[in-house]
Each structure stands twice: as C-alpha cells, then as structure tokens.
Scaffold this active site. Structure first.
Site, short mmCIF file in Angstrom:
data_model
loop_
_atom_site.label_atom_id
_atom_site.label_comp_id
_atom_site.label_asym_id
_atom_site.label_seq_id
_atom_site.Cartn_x
_atom_site.Cartn_y
_atom_site.Cartn_z
N ASP A 23 0.82 -1.21 0.00
CA ASP A 23 0.00 0.00 0.00
C ASP A 23 0.85 1.26 0.00
O ASP A 23 1.96 1.26 0.53
CB ASP A 23 -0.92 -0.02 1.24
N ASN A 71 -11.04 -2.36 -5.33
CA ASN A 71 -10.28 -1.35 -6.09
C ASN A 71 -10.94 -0.97 -7.42
O ASN A 71 -10.53 0.01 -8.06
CB ASN A 71 -8.83 -1.82 -6.33
#
Ligand code: IPE
Ligand code: IPE
Ligand code: MG
Length: 253
Positions: A23, A71
C-alpha cells in the site's frame, strides 16, 4: 518474584509464507509530484526486488495483494493503468522468475480481468507449474469476504446435492474451498504505508499470522525494510492459544 524467562525468546525460523499488502503507491507519487501510475510502476519494480529477497531469506511462499475486489471503485484510468502495468511487469520479468524457479499462482476472481492480462497470466501459471523453489501468489480482484461467500455457496450446493451432511461442515471442509486451498497459512502479514488495517486480505488464513506494519510507502519498501520486518517477526513468540510453558520448538514457524 521475577517473571518467568521466555522459553522461546526468539523465533529462529523464517516465515514459511509471507503476505504483503503493498500500500501507498499513490501517496508516494503525490509526495513527489508524480502521477499515481508512476507510483504503481515503482511499486511493481519493488516487488521484483522483494521476491528475490524473500527467496534468499528462505521464505517459501509470498502472497501479494495487487488489486482488491474493492479497487474497481477507483477511476477507470487508474484501473486500466494497473492492469497494463501488470501485463508489462509479467512480460519484463518472466525470464527472471523462471531462472529462480518460481511458480506463479493467482487468487481472486480473474474471470473479471481484461483478456490482455488474463491470458498471459494463465500462460505463466501453466508454464511455471513444475517450478519448485518458491510460490508467488498474486491476489488479483481478491477479497476475503468474497472468498468465504464462494466457499459457503460451494458447501451449500454440496449439502443440497446430498454430497455432504450439514454436520460434516468443519474447518477442513471450509479451508478446502478457499482459494488458498493446499497452501500453508501466512505466518507473517506485512502492510506498508502506515495504515493499520487488513482491507479484506486473507482474513481467515491470517487467524494466527503475526502482523507487521511498516510506515514507509510500498515503493520505498526495499530489502532493508524486509529485513526489519523479518527481525520483528523473529522476536514474536507464537502461541496458538497455548500457555508459554506448553510451547514446543515446532510452534515457532
Ligand atoms: C497500493 O497503493 C496499490 C493498490 C491498491 C493497487 P495505493 O494505490 O492504494 O496507494 P495509496 O494508498 O492511495 O497511497
Ligand atoms: C489494499 O489497499 C489493496 C491493495 C494493496 C491492493 P487499499 O489502498 O485499497 O486499501 P484501503 O482502501 O486504504 O483500505
Ligand atoms: Mg491504498
């Protein structure tokens, strides 16, 4: 009275399976005034370095969260850029993966991925089937809740068809229907970028994983950062519900 000395003050065994929530690519890029996709590109290159470092550290399986089922909510341009990048990185580093005897696996619903990335991915999954040194598992369009829903449906269908009795549904029946069936559970989960959450990654498989949160953004997570995470892992005493006194050396894995 002094507190009892730990029986296993350190865990000498490297994690067999590491999961990484890669991330912070977007914030890495923003901090440098670069487009988000440049962050993703640098992040993808970092992954290649980390695969090498994991092999060298004696790790057997690495599962990386590359694209979550959530996502898709991102702008179309970023989503399609990510898939193009995925296809490129696979092509650019295929020979290296082959040389290091890496077997590729995918978890997640790949049927929803565009053909230009799904097809080369499936080719490499097939062609690397005989590779034995290391397992690279890419989580693509993956979500742990979606995975358990699929497992529950499969169990329900088997019960409805009379192949399974409700009281035969145990953990092994569930586990065998997860996308990670046959793989060891992750021993260590690493999340970069300073966020302290799992974001729907391997929730059931991580029941007893050690978790390390790294403050750096993923494109800055280099070999030295991995060594720090492994050093942190080595300090953890894994107990699996037992008392310290009951621990056996084999519990540290
Ligand atoms: C991780 O980086 C990569 C993906 C989720 C695909 P992000 O894109 O989430 O970067 P941040 O968290 O916005 O900085
Ligand atoms: C998790 O990161 C997914 C990947 C790394 C692929 P996100 O950036 O999507 O997670 P949240 O939204 O911050 O929880
Ligand atoms: Mg993020």
């Amino acid at each position: 009275m002094s507190s009892p000395a730990p029986i296993h003050p350190v865990n000498p065994v490297p994690p067999r399976h590491i999961g990484i929530i890669m991330d912070g690519n977007g914030r890495w890029a923003a901090a440098k005034g670069l487009p988000r996709l440049e962050g993703h590109r640098r992040g993808a290159e970092r992954l290649i370095e980390i695969i090498d470092a994991c092999i060298d550290a004696g790790v057997n399986t690495l599962t990386v969260f590359a694209f979550s089922a959530e996502n898709w909510k991102r702008p179309l341009e970023e989503v399609s850029g990510l898939f193009k990048l995925g296809e490129w990185i696979l092509r650019a580093h295929l020979a290296r993966l082959e040389k290091r005897n890496v077997r590729l696996h995918v978890i997640g619903d790949v049927t929803a991925l565009p053909e230009f990335v799904r097809s080369p991915l499936e080719d490499v999954i097939k062609s690397s089937r005989g590779n034995t040194a290391f397992n690279l598992v890419v989580a693509l369009n993956y979500g742990a809740r979606q995975e358990i829903v699929a497992a529950a449906r499969s169990l329900a269908a088997d019960v409805a068809a009379g192949k399974l009795q409700p009281n035969e549904v145990d953990w092994s029946a569930v586990e065998s229907r997860l996308q990670t069936a046959g793989m060891p559970d992750p021993d260590l989960i690493i999340r970069t970028s300073g966020e302290f959450r799992l974001s729907n990654f391997l929730l059931l498989q991580s029941a007893y994983a050690e978790i390390v949160f790294a403050s750096v953004f993923w494109p800055d997570f280099d070999k030295a950062q991995l060594q720090l995470a492994l050093a942190e892992y080595a300090k953890r005493e894994r107990r699996f519900g037992q008392t310290r006194e009951q621990l056996q050396p084999s519990d540290q894995r």
